[in-house]
Design a protein around this motif. Structure first.
Motif, mmCIF file in Angstrom:
data_model
loop_
_atom_site.group_PDB
_atom_site.id
_atom_site.type_symbol
_atom_site.label_atom_id
_atom_site.label_comp_id
_atom_site.label_asym_id
_atom_site.label_seq_id
_atom_site.Cartn_x
_atom_site.Cartn_y
_atom_site.Cartn_z
ATOM 1 N N ASP A 1 45.539 32.073 43.875
ATOM 2 C CA ASP A 1 47.158 32.562 44.373
ATOM 3 C C ASP A 1 47.873 33.097 43.368
ATOM 4 O OD1 ASP A 1 47.807 30.514 42.584
ATOM 5 O OD2 ASP A 1 48.662 29.061 44.325
ATOM 6 N N GLY A 2 47.404 33.277 42.310
ATOM 7 C CA GLY A 2 47.968 34.032 41.156
ATOM 8 C C GLY A 2 48.810 33.024 39.961
ATOM 9 N N SER A 3 48.935 31.986 40.527
ATOM 10 C CA SER A 3 49.856 30.921 39.489
ATOM 11 C C SER A 3 49.014 30.668 38.350
ATOM 12 C CB SER A 3 50.097 29.748 40.281
ATOM 13 O OG SER A 3 48.746 29.002 40.835
ATOM 14 N N LEU A 4 49.626 30.449 37.575
ATOM 15 C CA LEU A 4 49.175 30.052 36.065
ATOM 16 C C LEU A 4 48.267 28.680 36.052
ATOM 17 C CD1 LEU A 4 51.516 31.495 33.613
ATOM 18 C CD2 LEU A 4 49.055 32.157 33.892
ATOM 19 N N ASP A 5 47.134 28.399 35.433
ATOM 20 C CA ASP A 5 46.610 27.274 35.268
ATOM 21 C C ASP A 5 47.501 26.252 34.349
ATOM 22 O OD1 ASP A 5 43.677 25.802 35.920
ATOM 23 O OD2 ASP A 5 44.372 25.471 33.775
ATOM 24 N N ALA A 6 47.397 25.099 34.506
ATOM 25 C CA ALA A 6 48.101 24.019 33.649
ATOM 26 C C ALA A 6 47.501 24.385 32.089
ATOM 27 C CB ALA A 6 47.820 22.542 33.725
ATOM 28 N N VAL A 7 46.454 24.573 31.930
ATOM 29 C CA VAL A 7 45.824 25.345 30.508
ATOM 30 C C VAL A 7 45.764 26.659 30.471
ATOM 31 C CG1 VAL A 7 43.860 24.518 28.942
ATOM 32 C CG2 VAL A 7 44.582 22.861 30.533
ATOM 33 N N THR A 8 46.489 27.297 29.687
ATOM 34 C CA THR A 8 46.505 28.819 29.517
ATOM 35 C C THR A 8 47.147 29.223 28.350
ATOM 36 O OG1 THR A 8 46.851 30.793 31.022
ATOM 37 C CG2 THR A 8 48.698 29.295 30.818
ATOM 38 N N ASN A 9 46.779 30.310 27.965
ATOM 39 C CA ASN A 9 47.374 31.311 26.668
ATOM 40 C C ASN A 9 46.930 30.115 25.500
ATOM 41 O OD1 ASN A 9 48.942 33.099 25.605
ATOM 42 N ND2 ASN A 9 50.520 31.416 25.087
ATOM 43 N N TYR A 10 45.694 29.831 25.488
ATOM 44 C CA TYR A 10 45.083 29.134 24.560
ATOM 45 C C TYR A 10 44.320 30.077 23.702
ATOM 46 C CZ TYR A 10 41.102 28.626 27.673
ATOM 47 O OH TYR A 10 40.071 28.923 28.566
ATOM 48 N N GLY A 11 44.251 29.850 22.659
ATOM 49 C CA GLY A 11 43.098 30.534 21.652
ATOM 50 C C GLY A 11 43.436 30.547 20.208
ATOM 51 N N SER B 1 25.287 49.779 27.246
ATOM 52 C CA SER B 1 24.549 51.045 27.528
ATOM 53 C C SER B 1 24.817 51.501 28.916
ATOM 54 C CB SER B 1 23.310 50.757 27.079
ATOM 55 O OG SER B 1 22.436 50.001 28.133
ATOM 56 N N LYS B 2 25.235 50.481 29.764
ATOM 57 C CA LYS B 2 25.345 51.009 31.124
ATOM 58 C C LYS B 2 26.491 50.377 31.906
ATOM 59 C CE LYS B 2 20.255 50.410 31.517
ATOM 60 N NZ LYS B 2 19.261 49.547 32.196
ATOM 61 N N PRO B 3 27.739 51.286 31.926
ATOM 62 C CA PRO B 3 28.937 51.037 32.545
ATOM 63 C C PRO B 3 28.537 50.836 34.080
ATOM 64 C CG PRO B 3 29.305 52.817 30.959
ATOM 65 C CD PRO B 3 27.722 52.661 30.990
ATOM 66 N N VAL B 4 29.342 49.703 34.693
ATOM 67 C CA VAL B 4 29.360 49.425 36.095
ATOM 68 C C VAL B 4 30.560 49.861 36.692
ATOM 69 C CG1 VAL B 4 27.726 47.622 35.637
ATOM 70 C CG2 VAL B 4 29.933 47.172 35.531
ATOM 71 N N THR B 5 30.757 49.662 38.008
ATOM 72 C CA THR B 5 31.865 50.229 38.779
ATOM 73 C C THR B 5 33.091 49.043 38.192
ATOM 74 O OG1 THR B 5 30.760 51.216 40.523
ATOM 75 C CG2 THR B 5 32.984 50.332 40.846
ATOM 76 N N PRO B 6 34.103 49.420 37.894
ATOM 77 C CA PRO B 6 35.170 48.412 37.568
ATOM 78 C C PRO B 6 35.399 47.481 38.670
ATOM 79 C CG PRO B 6 35.887 50.709 36.770
ATOM 80 C CD PRO B 6 34.575 50.783 37.585
ATOM 81 N N PRO B 7 35.558 46.176 38.623
ATOM 82 C CA PRO B 7 35.960 45.254 39.778
ATOM 83 C C PRO B 7 37.322 45.224 39.852
ATOM 84 C CG PRO B 7 35.665 44.046 37.587
ATOM 85 C CD PRO B 7 35.322 45.586 37.477
ATOM 86 N N PRO B 8 37.611 44.540 41.153
ATOM 87 C CA PRO B 8 39.097 44.346 41.659
ATOM 88 C C PRO B 8 39.567 43.870 40.312
ATOM 89 C CG PRO B 8 37.620 43.722 43.312
ATOM 90 C CD PRO B 8 36.775 44.010 42.103
ATOM 91 N N PRO B 9 41.241 43.801 40.474
ATOM 92 C CA PRO B 9 42.022 43.269 39.293
ATOM 93 C C PRO B 9 41.702 41.599 39.369
ATOM 94 C CG PRO B 9 43.326 44.776 40.659
ATOM 95 C CD PRO B 9 42.045 44.518 41.274
ATOM 96 N N PRO B 10 41.973 41.007 38.083
ATOM 97 C CA PRO B 10 42.160 39.626 38.196
ATOM 98 C C PRO B 10 42.955 38.866 39.146
ATOM 99 C CG PRO B 10 42.844 40.291 36.047
ATOM 100 C CD PRO B 10 42.290 41.852 37.067
ATOM 101 N N TRP B 11 42.871 37.502 39.391
ATOM 102 C CA TRP B 11 43.942 36.989 40.402
ATOM 103 C C TRP B 11 45.315 37.029 39.295
ATOM 104 C CZ3 TRP B 11 40.358 31.863 40.895
ATOM 105 C CH2 TRP B 11 39.282 32.358 41.731
ATOM 106 N N GLY B 12 46.103 37.494 40.337
ATOM 107 C CA GLY B 12 47.611 37.391 39.755
ATOM 108 C C GLY B 12 47.984 38.738 39.227
ATOM 109 N N ASP B 13 47.151 39.787 39.055
ATOM 110 C CA ASP B 13 47.233 41.241 38.671
ATOM 111 C C ASP B 13 47.571 42.221 39.886
ATOM 112 O OD1 ASP B 13 47.640 40.053 36.352
ATOM 113 O OD2 ASP B 13 46.033 41.396 35.429
#
Length: 213
Positions: free
Chosen positions: A118-128, A201-213
């Motif tokens: 639904d586009g809402s952020l997960d409780a665990v996000t922005n980690y790294g 070596s082989k680009p593919v068709t770009p997918p739809p945007p990620p959820w929330g974008d």
């Protein structure tokens, strides 16, 4: 005598710029491994590539042989966003994850954005984490940062507080060029290892945007 003095002065004047031209130039600044790494990533901007899980731990058994796509969807001089898509069935994809690689004053930073469908952020996000060494033009490592450790602990993910992520990209032009994303926990009993690789070596068709974008 006066003409002789003028002649000598003119000769001296003409020699000044020549001497300046002959002086050695200042040292040229070498491009750092992190800058080269970021430049290589930038070459992928707008393109998408197919990949697969290549590690073999039981924890990732549900991802074995599932199609995956990475898409360098958003790029500027200091940030590259790479949505990571995983097939979950016919015409159904998990589009919850985005890897974000950013230039900082100290090096490079990797963050993970997780969203629900639904586009809402997960409780665990922005980690790294941030790089703590120069790395190479081909591989950069990102040990977990304090913000992420606090988030993991708050959400019952104590096993993740020693995470070390790595991103690799082959030199341009190689026939077997690949992009890879890796997670390791070398200091834990489970020896966690997750790795996916994408064929550049082989680009593919770009997918739809990620959820929330």
């Amino acid at each position: 005598m006066k003409q002789s003095i003028l002649t000598c002065a003119a000769a001296l004047f003409l020699c000044i710029p020549l001497a300046a031209c002959d002086s050695p130039s200042g040292p040229t600044q070498e491009t750092s491994p992190q800058d080269l790494f970021f430049e290589r990533l930038s070459l992928l901007c707008g393109k998408a590539y197919a990949g697969l899980l290549v590690s073999d731990q039981e924890a990732d058994a549900d991802m074995v042989a599932k199609p995956m796509i990475m898409h360098a969807a958003s790029c500027d001089l200091n940030e590259i966003q790479i949505p990571f898509h995983i097939a979950e069935g016919p015409d159904k994809w998990n589009r919850s994850r985005t890897w974000i690689i950013t230039r900082t004053d100290q090096g490079l930073r990797l963050k993970h954005r997780h969203r629900h469908e639904d586009g809402s952020l997960d409780a665990v996000t922005n980690y790294g984490g941030d790089t703590n060494s120069a790395g190479t033009a081909e591989r950069q490592k990102f040990p977990v940062d304090a913000e992420s450790i606090a988030s993991f602990q708050a959400n019952g993910l104590d096993q993740s507080v020693t995470n070390v992520w790595a991103v690799e990209i082959s030199p341009p032009g190689q026939s077997n060029a690949h992009f890879s994303y890796e997670l390791r926990r070398p200091e834990t009993a489970d020896g966690r290892h997750f790795r996916v690789e994408f064929d550049l070596s082989k680009p593919v068709t770009p997918p739809p945007p990620p959820w929330g974008d």
